[in-house]
Design a protein around this motif. Sequence first.
Motif, short mmCIF file in Angstrom:
data_model
loop_
_atom_site.label_atom_id
_atom_site.label_comp_id
_atom_site.label_asym_id
_atom_site.label_seq_id
_atom_site.Cartn_x
_atom_site.Cartn_y
_atom_site.Cartn_z
N MET A 1 0.83 -1.19 0.00
CA MET A 1 0.00 0.00 0.00
C MET A 1 0.87 1.25 0.00
SD MET A 1 -3.53 -0.39 1.43
CE MET A 1 -4.49 -1.77 0.96
N THR A 101 -6.88 -3.04 7.51
CA THR A 101 -5.73 -3.56 8.26
C THR A 101 -4.67 -2.47 8.41
OG1 THR A 101 -6.14 -5.82 7.53
CG2 THR A 101 -3.89 -5.31 8.27
N GLU A 102 -4.39 -1.75 7.33
CA GLU A 102 -3.40 -0.66 7.39
C GLU A 102 -3.81 0.40 8.41
OE1 GLU A 102 -0.42 0.22 5.70
OE2 GLU A 102 -0.39 -1.90 5.22
N GLN A 105 -3.46 -1.03 11.99
CA GLN A 105 -2.04 -1.14 12.34
C GLN A 105 -1.44 0.24 12.61
OE1 GLN A 105 -0.58 -3.52 9.05
NE2 GLN A 105 -0.91 -5.42 10.19
N TRP A 106 -1.85 1.25 11.85
CA TRP A 106 -1.41 2.62 12.10
C TRP A 106 -1.85 3.03 13.51
CZ3 TRP A 106 -4.03 6.84 13.70
CH2 TRP A 106 -3.32 8.03 13.73
#
Length: 150
Positions: A1, A101-102, A105-106
């Motif tokens: 990404m 998910t990104e 996770q961030w």
Amino acid sequence: MSDLTIRQATVADLPAIVAMLADDPLGATRETPGDPAPYRAAFARIDADPNQHLVVAERAGRVVGTLQLTLIPGLSRKGASRTLIEAVRIHADERGSGLGTELIQWAVRCSRNLGAAIVQLTSDATRADAHRFYERLGFEPSHVGFKLML
């Protein structure tokens, strides 16, 4: 990404954020995208609070996701702070792409950087797919939540 940017939201992002909040069966019953006034007022309060982190995920200049991360100082657990993830939304065109998910996770990385000991979130009881998603990311169902509408 690698083409994804997660950044602090600006007032110019409000139409895209509100559209994502309204774009599901639950949000459609509680959001009013045609009336920007309450969202502008809420944004001003969020933006003025250093414990609030309203972010958007942007790809090619287009807002495709959002979440709000709140740092909550506490006394329990020997004075541990925690963060609360709220209002996670992914644009319909991006669902299933890994963007959720990104974003999560961030939020976990940011929580660590803020010194939080716990990251928590709530999810509407009817969102079974979301529950499986959060469990895949390591979140554990641990409490029963209650709300009192005022």
